[in-house]
Motif scaffolding. Structure first.
Motif, PDB file in Angstrom:
ATOM      1  N   ALA A 105      -4.928 111.814  26.143  1.00 56.11           N
ATOM      2  CA  ALA A 105      -4.466 110.514  26.613  1.00 56.11           C
ATOM      3  C   ALA A 105      -4.898 110.365  28.062  1.00 56.11           C
ATOM      4  O   ALA A 105      -4.703 111.276  28.873  1.00 56.11           O
ATOM      5  CB  ALA A 105      -2.949 110.416  26.499  1.00 56.11           C
ATOM      6  N   ASN A 106      -5.524 109.247  28.378  1.00 53.83           N
ATOM      7  CA  ASN A 106      -5.952 108.947  29.741  1.00 53.83           C
ATOM      8  C   ASN A 106      -4.998 107.883  30.271  1.00 53.83           C
ATOM      9  O   ASN A 106      -5.004 106.734  29.825  1.00 53.83           O
ATOM     10  CB  ASN A 106      -7.393 108.442  29.737  1.00 53.83           C
ATOM     11  CG  ASN A 106      -7.936 108.169  31.113  1.00 53.83           C
ATOM     12  OD1 ASN A 106      -7.280 107.545  31.937  1.00 53.83           O
ATOM     13  ND2 ASN A 106      -9.154 108.606  31.374  1.00 53.83           N
ATOM     14  N   LEU A 107      -4.142 108.270  31.219  1.00 52.53           N
ATOM     15  CA  LEU A 107      -3.092 107.396  31.732  1.00 52.53           C
ATOM     16  C   LEU A 107      -3.343 107.093  33.201  1.00 52.53           C
ATOM     17  O   LEU A 107      -3.476 108.014  34.021  1.00 52.53           O
ATOM     18  CB  LEU A 107      -1.718 108.052  31.564  1.00 52.53           C
ATOM     19  CG  LEU A 107      -1.351 108.459  30.137  1.00 52.53           C
ATOM     20  CD1 LEU A 107      -0.094 109.319  30.124  1.00 52.53           C
ATOM     21  CD2 LEU A 107      -1.147 107.228  29.268  1.00 52.53           C
ATOM     22  N   GLY A 108      -3.437 105.826  33.531  1.00 52.81           N
ATOM     23  CA  GLY A 108      -3.683 105.433  34.912  1.00 52.81           C
ATOM     24  C   GLY A 108      -3.338 103.972  35.115  1.00 52.81           C
ATOM     25  O   GLY A 108      -2.517 103.410  34.390  1.00 52.81           O
ATOM     26  N   TYR A 109      -3.995 103.361  36.105  1.00 48.50           N
ATOM     27  CA  TYR A 109      -3.802 101.928  36.327  1.00 48.50           C
ATOM     28  C   TYR A 109      -5.093 101.330  36.876  1.00 48.50           C
ATOM     29  O   TYR A 109      -5.642 101.824  37.862  1.00 48.50           O
ATOM     30  CB  TYR A 109      -2.658 101.635  37.298  1.00 48.50           C
ATOM     31  CG  TYR A 109      -2.345 100.163  37.370  1.00 48.50           C
ATOM     32  CD1 TYR A 109      -1.553  99.567  36.397  1.00 48.50           C
ATOM     33  CD2 TYR A 109      -2.887  99.361  38.370  1.00 48.50           C
ATOM     34  CE1 TYR A 109      -1.289  98.202  36.428  1.00 48.50           C
ATOM     35  CE2 TYR A 109      -2.629  97.996  38.408  1.00 48.50           C
ATOM     36  CZ  TYR A 109      -1.827  97.429  37.437  1.00 48.50           C
ATOM     37  OH  TYR A 109      -1.573  96.080  37.461  1.00 48.50           O
ATOM     38  N   SER A 110      -5.566 100.273  36.191  1.00 43.20           N
ATOM     39  CA  SER A 110      -6.803  99.598  36.604  1.00 43.20           C
ATOM     40  C   SER A 110      -6.474  98.461  37.565  1.00 43.20           C
ATOM     41  O   SER A 110      -5.807  97.495  37.187  1.00 43.20           O
ATOM     42  CB  SER A 110      -7.533  99.038  35.371  1.00 43.20           C
ATOM     43  OG  SER A 110      -7.879 100.062  34.483  1.00 43.20           O
ATOM     44  N   PHE A 111      -6.938  98.570  38.799  1.00 43.71           N
ATOM     45  CA  PHE A 111      -6.717  97.527  39.791  1.00 43.71           C
ATOM     46  C   PHE A 111      -7.815  96.466  39.706  1.00 43.71           C
ATOM     47  O   PHE A 111      -8.896  96.705  39.157  1.00 43.71           O
ATOM     48  CB  PHE A 111      -6.673  98.132  41.196  1.00 43.71           C
ATOM     49  CG  PHE A 111      -5.467  98.991  41.447  1.00 43.71           C
ATOM     50  CD1 PHE A 111      -4.266  98.430  41.838  1.00 43.71           C
ATOM     51  CD2 PHE A 111      -5.540 100.368  41.280  1.00 43.71           C
ATOM     52  CE1 PHE A 111      -3.148  99.221  42.073  1.00 43.71           C
ATOM     53  CE2 PHE A 111      -4.440 101.176  41.506  1.00 43.71           C
ATOM     54  CZ  PHE A 111      -3.235 100.597  41.911  1.00 43.71           C
ATOM     55  N   GLU A 112      -7.526  95.293  40.271  1.00 44.86           N
ATOM     56  CA  GLU A 112      -8.478  94.180  40.231  1.00 44.86           C
ATOM     57  C   GLU A 112      -9.796  94.503  40.932  1.00 44.86           C
ATOM     58  O   GLU A 112     -10.841  93.956  40.588  1.00 44.86           O
ATOM     59  CB  GLU A 112      -7.849  92.937  40.885  1.00 44.86           C
ATOM     60  CG  GLU A 112      -6.600  92.402  40.187  1.00 44.86           C
ATOM     61  CD  GLU A 112      -6.913  91.737  38.856  1.00 44.86           C
ATOM     62  OE1 GLU A 112      -8.050  91.279  38.682  1.00 44.86           O
ATOM     63  OE2 GLU A 112      -6.026  91.704  37.988  1.00 44.86           O
ATOM     64  N   ASN A 113      -9.746  95.409  41.918  1.00 49.08           N
ATOM     65  CA  ASN A 113     -10.966  95.749  42.665  1.00 49.08           C
ATOM     66  C   ASN A 113     -11.843  96.772  41.944  1.00 49.08           C
ATOM     67  O   ASN A 113     -12.864  97.203  42.476  1.00 49.08           O
ATOM     68  CB  ASN A 113     -10.614  96.260  44.061  1.00 49.08           C
ATOM     69  CG  ASN A 113      -9.768  97.526  44.036  1.00 49.08           C
ATOM     70  OD1 ASN A 113      -9.516  98.103  42.978  1.00 49.08           O
ATOM     71  ND2 ASN A 113      -9.319  97.954  45.208  1.00 49.08           N
ATOM     72  N   GLY A 114     -11.450  97.185  40.723  1.00 48.00           N
ATOM     73  CA  GLY A 114     -12.257  98.108  39.941  1.00 48.00           C
ATOM     74  C   GLY A 114     -11.845  99.560  40.035  1.00 48.00           C
ATOM     75  O   GLY A 114     -12.351 100.397  39.282  1.00 48.00           O
ATOM     76  N   LEU A 115     -10.942  99.893  40.953  1.00 50.03           N
ATOM     77  CA  LEU A 115     -10.492 101.275  41.081  1.00 50.03           C
ATOM     78  C   LEU A 115      -9.438 101.590  40.027  1.00 50.03           C
ATOM     79  O   LEU A 115      -8.586 100.747  39.711  1.00 50.03           O
ATOM     80  CB  LEU A 115      -9.921 101.529  42.475  1.00 50.03           C
ATOM     81  CG  LEU A 115     -10.932 101.576  43.626  1.00 50.03           C
ATOM     82  CD1 LEU A 115     -10.205 101.679  44.955  1.00 50.03           C
ATOM     83  CD2 LEU A 115     -11.896 102.749  43.450  1.00 50.03           C
TER      84      LEU A 115
END
Length: 198
Positions: A105-115
């Motif tokens: 499972a790849n858990l993170g958060y995608s921000f609007e700036n692409g990071l």
């Protein structure tokens, strides 16, 4: 009068065309959070144990190679499969060439700036591939975990790069006369990869 009507029609047509172009540009610059992706990467290999000093005798000969594929379901969650070929690890005339197939499972958060900072947790099927058989079984299940940072600028339309650190944690049982000992080991890789999301 006809000239005025003609100018008004021209202005309306120009305005509509501009609106359509702007809408297309806005759509092109919309971050792509969902989709299937594939990629590959290169890194180093580190072999360690908390209870077996013999791992310090191993020297790596090459690079870790990673091939990955997954599906991102949202800004937060992706399911990722990976093939990892660690570099050959040598100690004198003995060597191992570990490979692993993992599902995480790849858990993170995608921000609007692409990071997108992320962490992974999953399981691996690990094969040590000994040059000389010293273990009853040189295959093992492992726990895969790690963290990293991905950058997917909207302008590149699906392309992304990431830097990451991942570990396969596993145990090996050594059976001797009248006794057995189990030691814990880690295969670690710091890597850089590139991927494309469809």
């Amino acid at each position: 009068m006809k000239t005025t009507i003609g100018l008004a029609a021209l202005l309306l047509a120009t305005s509509a065309a501009h609106a359509n172009v702007q809408q297309d540009l806005d759509q092109d610059l919309t971050p792509q959070y969902k989709g299937f992706y594939v990629g590959a990467g290169l890194g180093n290999t580190k072999f360690e144990s908390s209870d077996d000093a013999s791992t310090s005798l191993f020297e790596d000969d090459g690079q870790t190679v990673k091939i990955l594929a997954g599906y991102q379901f949202s800004k937060v969650f992706a399911l990722e499969g990976q093939y990892t070929k660690y570099s050959e690890l040598k100690s004198g005339s003995y060597s191992i060439s570990p490979t692993a197939f993992s599902l995480s499972a790849n858990l993170g958060y995608s921000f609007e700036n692409g990071l997108r900072p992320f962490g992974i947790i999953g399981v691996s099927a690990l094969d040590l591939d000994e040059s000389v058989q010293t273990l009853q079984d040189d295959s093992s299940a492992a726990v895969r975990y790690g963290l990293g940072l991905e950058y997917a600028p909207v302008q590149l339309k699906g392309l992304a790069v990431r830097v990451g650190y991942e570990v396969d944690f596993f145990a090996i049982e050594f059976v001797g006369p009248g006794a057995s000992v189990t030691n814990d080991y880690t295969l670690e890789a710091f890597y850089v990869s590139a991927s494309y999301k469809f």
